[in-house]
Design a protein around this motif. Structure first.
Motif, PDB file in Angstrom:
ATOM      1  N   THR A   7       0.869  -1.169   0.000  1.00 11.62           N
ATOM      2  CA  THR A   7       0.000   0.000   0.000  1.00 11.62           C
ATOM      3  C   THR A   7       0.908   1.220   0.000  1.00 11.62           C
ATOM      4  OG1 THR A   7      -1.743  -1.146   1.198  1.00 11.62           O
ATOM      5  CG2 THR A   7      -1.790   1.262   1.255  1.00 11.62           C
ATOM      6  N   ILE A   8       0.646   2.116  -0.943  1.00 11.39           N
ATOM      7  CA  ILE A   8       1.448   3.336  -1.060  1.00 11.39           C
ATOM      8  C   ILE A   8       0.508   4.520  -0.932  1.00 11.39           C
ATOM      9  CG2 ILE A   8       2.918   4.733  -2.565  1.00 11.39           C
ATOM     10  CD1 ILE A   8       3.924   2.082  -3.781  1.00 11.39           C
ATOM     11  N   GLN A  45       3.763   6.317 -13.089  1.00  5.05           N
ATOM     12  CA  GLN A  45       2.586   6.228 -13.957  1.00  5.05           C
ATOM     13  C   GLN A  45       1.270   6.333 -13.192  1.00  5.05           C
ATOM     14  OE1 GLN A  45       1.993   2.197 -15.594  1.00  5.05           O
ATOM     15  NE2 GLN A  45       3.563   1.522 -14.140  1.00  5.05           N
ATOM     16  N   PHE A  46       1.311   6.183 -11.867  1.00  4.40           N
ATOM     17  CA  PHE A  46       0.103   6.213 -11.046  1.00  4.40           C
ATOM     18  C   PHE A  46      -0.123   7.559 -10.352  1.00  4.40           C
ATOM     19  CE2 PHE A  46       1.602   1.782 -11.158  1.00  4.40           C
ATOM     20  CZ  PHE A  46       0.502   1.200 -11.770  1.00  4.40           C
ATOM     21  N   VAL A  47       0.668   8.563 -10.684  1.00  6.96           N
ATOM     22  CA  VAL A  47       0.532   9.879 -10.056  1.00  6.96           C
ATOM     23  C   VAL A  47      -0.746  10.560 -10.536  1.00  6.96           C
ATOM     24  CG1 VAL A  47       1.538  12.199  -9.861  1.00  6.96           C
ATOM     25  CG2 VAL A  47       3.022  10.203  -9.757  1.00  6.96           C
ATOM     26  N   SER A  48      -1.483  11.134  -9.579  1.00 11.07           N
ATOM     27  CA  SER A  48      -2.656  11.953  -9.896  1.00 11.07           C
ATOM     28  C   SER A  48      -2.454  13.325  -9.241  1.00 11.07           C
ATOM     29  CB  SER A  48      -3.929  11.300  -9.340  1.00 11.07           C
ATOM     30  OG  SER A  48      -3.978  11.441  -7.929  1.00 11.07           O
ATOM     31  N   GLY A  54      -2.975   3.860  -3.076  1.00  8.44           N
ATOM     32  CA  GLY A  54      -3.589   2.590  -3.453  1.00  8.44           C
ATOM     33  C   GLY A  54      -2.749   1.391  -3.088  1.00  8.44           C
ATOM     34  N   ARG A  55      -3.287   0.220  -3.429  1.00  8.34           N
ATOM     35  CA  ARG A  55      -2.586  -1.055  -3.256  1.00  8.34           C
ATOM     36  C   ARG A  55      -2.024  -1.451  -4.613  1.00  8.34           C
ATOM     37  NH1 ARG A  55      -5.984  -5.340  -2.089  1.00  8.34           N
ATOM     38  NH2 ARG A  55      -4.247  -6.571  -1.338  1.00  8.34           N
ATOM     39  N   PHE A  56      -0.798  -1.939  -4.607  1.00  9.52           N
ATOM     40  CA  PHE A  56      -0.116  -2.280  -5.847  1.00  9.52           C
ATOM     41  C   PHE A  56       0.497  -3.674  -5.734  1.00  9.52           C
ATOM     42  CE2 PHE A  56      -0.154   2.262  -5.342  1.00  9.52           C
ATOM     43  CZ  PHE A  56      -0.532   2.721  -6.594  1.00  9.52           C
ATOM     44  N   GLU A  57       0.364  -4.439  -6.811  1.00  6.42           N
ATOM     45  CA  GLU A  57       0.976  -5.766  -6.885  1.00  6.42           C
ATOM     46  C   GLU A  57       2.227  -5.644  -7.741  1.00  6.42           C
ATOM     47  OE1 GLU A  57      -1.113  -9.805  -7.486  1.00  6.42           O
ATOM     48  OE2 GLU A  57      -0.437  -9.124  -9.472  1.00  6.42           O
ATOM     49  N   VAL A  72      -4.090  -2.653  -7.670  1.00  7.95           N
ATOM     50  CA  VAL A  72      -5.102  -3.646  -7.338  1.00  7.95           C
ATOM     51  C   VAL A  72      -6.175  -3.106  -6.398  1.00  7.95           C
ATOM     52  CG1 VAL A  72      -3.658  -5.661  -7.792  1.00  7.95           C
ATOM     53  CG2 VAL A  72      -3.666  -4.661  -5.503  1.00  7.95           C
ATOM     54  N   GLY A  73      -6.104  -1.867  -6.024  1.00  7.50           N
ATOM     55  CA  GLY A  73      -7.130  -1.311  -5.142  1.00  7.50           C
ATOM     56  C   GLY A  73      -6.844   0.080  -4.726  1.00  7.50           C
TER      57      GLY A  73
END
Length: 73
Positions: A7-8, A45-48, A54-57, A72-73
């Protein structure tokens, strides 16, 4: 292939430190208790507008080399 889930949660000010190159790696603890250090480029790539949340796999090959990441969430 090995996988870890982390989780980040980084707010926009924390993300800005990476873009300014004041920091290079994100540290997180996986759900199984393993400490993980990721290059910021992997999660950029996940920066907003609100940062990264979120949770990342994270997938690795048998030698521990990074193969991929997905939210993933």
């Amino acid at each position: 292939m090995r996988k870890s889930v982390v989780t980040i949660s980084l707010n926009s000010e924390q993300v800005l430190m990476f873009y300014k190159r004041q920091k290079e790696r994100v540290r997180a603890v996986s759900e199984d208790g393993t400490s993980i250090s990721l290059p910021f480029d992997i999660i950029a790539q996940f920066v907003s507008h609100h940062g990264i949340h979120g949770r990342f796999e994270i997938s690795y090959d048998s030698s521990g080399k990074f193969k991929g990441i997905r939210k993933v969430g």
